[in-house]
Design a protein around this motif. Structure first.
Motif, PDB file in Angstrom:
ATOM      1  N   LEU A   1     -10.965  44.027 -35.439  1.00  0.00           N
ATOM      2  CA  LEU A   1      -9.578  44.701 -35.078  1.00  0.00           C
ATOM      3  C   LEU A   1      -8.493  43.963 -34.498  1.00  0.00           C
ATOM      4  N   PRO A   2      -7.297  44.536 -34.773  1.00  0.00           N
ATOM      5  CA  PRO A   2      -6.042  43.682 -34.587  1.00  0.00           C
ATOM      6  C   PRO A   2      -5.800  43.015 -33.351  1.00  0.00           C
ATOM      7  N   ASP A   3      -6.298  43.751 -32.305  1.00  0.00           N
ATOM      8  CA  ASP A   3      -6.200  43.170 -30.789  1.00  0.00           C
ATOM      9  C   ASP A   3      -7.122  42.325 -30.211  1.00  0.00           C
ATOM     10  N   MET A   4      -8.582  42.672 -30.350  1.00  0.00           N
ATOM     11  CA  MET A   4      -9.657  42.015 -29.880  1.00  0.00           C
ATOM     12  C   MET A   4     -10.850  42.038 -31.004  1.00  0.00           C
ATOM     13  N   SER A   5     -11.741  41.438 -30.929  1.00  0.00           N
ATOM     14  CA  SER A   5     -13.099  41.753 -31.850  1.00  0.00           C
ATOM     15  C   SER A   5     -13.900  42.867 -31.209  1.00  0.00           C
ATOM     16  N   GLY A   6     -14.504  43.519 -32.468  1.00  0.00           N
ATOM     17  CA  GLY A   6     -15.485  44.439 -31.981  1.00  0.00           C
ATOM     18  C   GLY A   6     -16.490  43.928 -31.018  1.00  0.00           C
ATOM     19  N   PHE A   7     -16.949  42.657 -31.155  1.00  0.00           N
ATOM     20  CA  PHE A   7     -18.051  41.932 -30.348  1.00  0.00           C
ATOM     21  C   PHE A   7     -17.403  41.798 -28.922  1.00  0.00           C
ATOM     22  N   GLU A   8     -16.269  41.665 -28.621  1.00  0.00           N
ATOM     23  CA  GLU A   8     -15.613  41.738 -27.390  1.00  0.00           C
ATOM     24  C   GLU A   8     -15.511  43.132 -26.804  1.00  0.00           C
ATOM     25  N   VAL A   9     -15.088  44.260 -27.382  1.00  0.00           N
ATOM     26  CA  VAL A   9     -15.157  45.435 -27.167  1.00  0.00           C
ATOM     27  C   VAL A   9     -16.513  45.863 -26.771  1.00  0.00           C
ATOM     28  N   CYS A  10     -17.641  45.656 -27.604  1.00  0.00           N
ATOM     29  CA  CYS A  10     -18.867  46.007 -27.069  1.00  0.00           C
ATOM     30  C   CYS A  10     -19.558  45.232 -25.947  1.00  0.00           C
ATOM     31  N   ARG A  11     -19.094  44.134 -25.577  1.00  0.00           N
ATOM     32  CA  ARG A  11     -19.480  43.152 -24.539  1.00  0.00           C
ATOM     33  C   ARG A  11     -18.741  43.823 -23.238  1.00  0.00           C
ATOM     34  N   THR A  12     -17.684  44.329 -23.437  1.00  0.00           N
ATOM     35  CA  THR A  12     -17.177  44.823 -22.285  1.00  0.00           C
ATOM     36  C   THR A  12     -17.474  46.232 -22.107  1.00  0.00           C
ATOM     37  N   LEU A  13     -17.701  46.762 -23.085  1.00  0.00           N
ATOM     38  CA  LEU A  13     -18.204  48.521 -22.918  1.00  0.00           C
ATOM     39  C   LEU A  13     -19.475  48.198 -22.247  1.00  0.00           C
ATOM     40  N   ARG A  14     -20.304  47.409 -22.289  1.00  0.00           N
ATOM     41  CA  ARG A  14     -21.624  47.224 -21.741  1.00  0.00           C
ATOM     42  C   ARG A  14     -21.576  46.901 -20.319  1.00  0.00           C
ATOM     43  N   THR A  15     -20.357  46.668 -19.675  1.00  0.00           N
ATOM     44  CA  THR A  15     -20.415  46.572 -18.524  1.00  0.00           C
ATOM     45  C   THR A  15     -20.391  47.907 -17.641  1.00  0.00           C
ATOM     46  N   PHE A  16     -19.912  48.957 -18.344  1.00  0.00           N
ATOM     47  CA  PHE A  16     -19.766  50.104 -17.463  1.00  0.00           C
ATOM     48  C   PHE A  16     -20.434  51.358 -18.527  1.00  0.00           C
ATOM     49  N   SER A  17     -20.904  51.201 -19.461  1.00  0.00           N
ATOM     50  CA  SER A  17     -21.677  52.282 -20.463  1.00  0.00           C
ATOM     51  C   SER A  17     -22.769  52.056 -21.242  1.00  0.00           C
ATOM     52  N   ASP A  18     -23.682  52.914 -21.450  1.00  0.00           N
ATOM     53  CA  ASP A  18     -24.719  52.641 -22.250  1.00  0.00           C
ATOM     54  C   ASP A  18     -24.692  53.431 -23.450  1.00  0.00           C
ATOM     55  N   VAL A  19     -23.115  53.992 -23.958  1.00  0.00           N
ATOM     56  CA  VAL A  19     -23.133  54.644 -25.008  1.00  0.00           C
ATOM     57  C   VAL A  19     -23.572  53.927 -26.433  1.00  0.00           C
ATOM     58  N   PRO A  20     -24.379  54.799 -27.326  1.00  0.00           N
ATOM     59  CA  PRO A  20     -24.806  54.097 -28.256  1.00  0.00           C
ATOM     60  C   PRO A  20     -23.709  53.551 -29.265  1.00  0.00           C
TER      61      PRO A  20
END
Length: 230
Positions: A59-78
């Motif tokens: 992604l242009p602003d941040m990697s999908g890995f970073e997005v997933c890492r942050t997402l897992r701090t507040f959500s377990d959505v698949p």
């Protein structure tokens, strides 16, 4: 028009790919939204729950890995990664960060929709929430069995580590003093020193880091105590 039963968020910066995925999902009756940026996706996911996230790595602003890492701090959505990066290291990294599946480009839209359907089916299956387990964000606790999971990992906890985690999970987000934690975790006064709680919190943090590469969920409030962010 019938309201879709499930909603999918597609995070993809290539317009042609995003349009293809959105069309395939909507053709199968799913609600589908699109974000170009990882930061925008995280903001949306904090405000509006969705059922599955299809996430590009580049992604242009941040990697999908970073997005997933942050997402897992507040959500377990698949999360299903959709990416041109298909080497083993990236696949393993994505799964260790909490992703549920990995689809490499070029891909079949029908296959992607089938994988979305499979994730939804698993999430709604009768055994998806196991008897005795209570979910709290990234954590799940089986109080009768004295077990705690962080993400998909069962934590190997000592008696006192379990007692501290169970106390924090009883009131997620609330600040508990050392005295309160000791009162709930210790049945004798033999180890009744503040540093004892601090020592066990330190070992807990190490085990949580080993289980998932997330930001530390145990927050220290100096002079007050500890809180658990789920």
């Amino acid at each position: 028009m019938n309201r879709p039963l499930h909603n999918v968020l597609v995070v993809e910066d290539e317009a042609a790919i995003a349009d293809t995925v959105l069309y395939a999902l909507r053709s199968e009756g799913y609600g589908a939204r699109h974000c170009l940026l990882g930061g925008h996706a995280l903001q949306l996911l904090r405000q509006e729950p969705v059922d599955v996230v299809v996430l590009d790595v580049g992604l242009p602003d941040m990697s999908g890995f970073e997005v997933c890492r942050t997402l897992r701090t507040f959500s377990d959505v698949p999360v299903i990664f959709l990416t041109a990066r298909n080497d083993e290291f990236d696949r393993v990294l994505g799964l260790e960060l909490g992703a549920d599946d990995y689809v490499a480009k070029p891909f079949s839209p029908r296959e992607l929709v089938a994988r979305v359907r499979a994730r939804l089916r698993r999430a709604s299956a009768p055994g998806a929430t196991e008897p005795g387990w209570q979910q709290h964000g990234s954590f799940a606790i089986d109080r009768e069995g004295r077990r705690i999971r962080f993400g998909e990992r069962l934590l190997d906890l000592t008696r006192y580590e379990y007692a501290l985690m169970a106390a924090l999970l009883q009131r997620p987000g609330a600040i508990l003093s050392r005295a309160q934690l000791m009162d709930r975790g210790w049945d004798t006064d033999a180890d009744s020193a503040d540093r004892t709680v601090d020592t066990h919190v330190k070992t807990l943090r190490a085990k949580l880091r080993a289980a998932r590469a997330d930001p530390d969920p145990i927050r220290t409030h100096r002079g007050v105590g500890y809180a658990l962010e789920v």
